[in-house]
Design a protein around this motif. Structure first.
Motif, short mmCIF file in Angstrom:
data_model
loop_
_atom_site.label_atom_id
_atom_site.label_comp_id
_atom_site.label_asym_id
_atom_site.label_seq_id
_atom_site.Cartn_x
_atom_site.Cartn_y
_atom_site.Cartn_z
N ALA A 196 1.13 -0.91 0.34
CA ALA A 196 -0.06 -0.24 -0.37
C ALA A 196 0.86 0.96 0.49
CB ALA A 196 -1.00 -0.12 1.11
N ARG A 202 -4.92 1.85 -0.13
CA ARG A 202 -5.27 1.21 0.66
C ARG A 202 -4.97 0.33 0.89
NH1 ARG A 202 -11.68 3.73 1.99
NH2 ARG A 202 -10.20 6.01 1.58
N ARG A 203 -4.70 -0.31 2.15
CA ARG A 203 -4.00 -1.59 2.21
C ARG A 203 -5.19 -2.92 2.37
NH1 ARG A 203 -4.58 -5.26 7.11
NH2 ARG A 203 -2.89 -6.55 7.39
N SER A 205 -6.30 -3.27 -0.78
CA SER A 205 -6.87 -3.28 -1.98
C SER A 205 -6.90 -4.34 -2.94
CB SER A 205 -5.95 -1.80 -2.62
OG SER A 205 -6.37 -0.97 -1.88
#
Length: 248
Positions: A196, A202-203, A205
């Motif tokens: 990320a 975003r984490r 994703s």
């Protein structure tokens, strides 16, 4: 405007495809836009419609355009296609498509090999191996984070490469180490915290992960790699022959 040919015989479909790809990438034709008709393009390039149709087919295989009934050819959203029908590094594939590959190594470490790495690299578990993390770009845009574990016999050569080396494969070839084969495993994964941060998402994703093993002509393993691509930036075509088996 493209340079027009003096004779239809001097222009091939790949020339038309290359120029149309340049025009798409420059923003002259944007995603969702209808391209000029085949007849209009044939007149513009001074070629036959069959050559234009062949050029469009090439661009369609690269996921740059698509045909819609009654609407003609449309520009697709920006992403790129890699074909696994021959051994090409990321930089070689980009260059073959008229694109510019870049990258920057963000981390280099020497750590103990885990059991899988030890088996594939032919070392003892826990033996120290060189690993790096590199962010890759395509035409200046971040598309992928690459993590590589290198066989000890090439580690010193790789460690001597600059952080902004554009192609480790080309750099190895200059040292007489030629990567000629590879195997790939493709799957969907969620972005880690490090992914990320490096990719600007975003984490958790969604990412497309390609796990690679590359080797020389005599089967000597060079690298174990894991590439994680941003969603929507690349697609892969796999050409399967009669002897190909899928493992699920």
């Amino acid at each position: 405007m493209p340079q027009q040919s003096e004779s239809p015989r001097t222009v091939a479909s790949q020339d038309i495809a290359a120029d149309l790809r340049r025009r798409i990438q420059s923003g002259e034709f944007v995603a969702g836009m209808r391209l000029p008709s085949e007849a209009s393009l044939a007149e513009e390039y001074r070629v036959t419609r069959s050559l234009v149709r062949g050029a469009m087919a090439k661009l369609a295989r690269q996921s740059l355009v698509l045909a819609r009934p009654r609407d003609g050819w449309m520009v697709q959203a920006r992403h790129h296609t890699q074909v696994f029908d021959r051994m090409l590094s990321f930089a070689q594939w980009a260059e073959a498509g008229g694109r510019v590959a870049g990258g920057l190594i963000s981390e280099r470490v020497r750590r103990g090999a885990d059991a899988r790495e030890a088996q594939q690299l032919g070392v003892r578990p826990g033996e120290r191996i060189l690993c790096f993390t590199r962010v890759r770009t395509l035409d200046g845009l971040v598309v992928m984070v690459e993590r590589s574990a290198w066989a000890p016999w090439v580690a010193d050569v790789v460690d001597g490469m600059p952080d902004d080396v554009s192609s480790t494969t080309a750099a190895l070839a200059l040292e007489g180490i030629r990567v000629t084969s590879g195997s790939h495993r493709i799957e969907a994964v969620a972005a880690s915290t490090q992914d990320a941060a490096l990719l600007g998402v975003r984490r958790s994703s969604p990412l497309l992960q390609v796990s690679r093993t590359t080797a020389t002509r005599d089967g000597r393993v060079v690298e174990l790699g894991v590439d994680r691509y941003l969603a929507g930036t690349i697609a892969f075509d796999v050409n399967a022959g009669e002897s190909t088996r899928a493992v699920v």
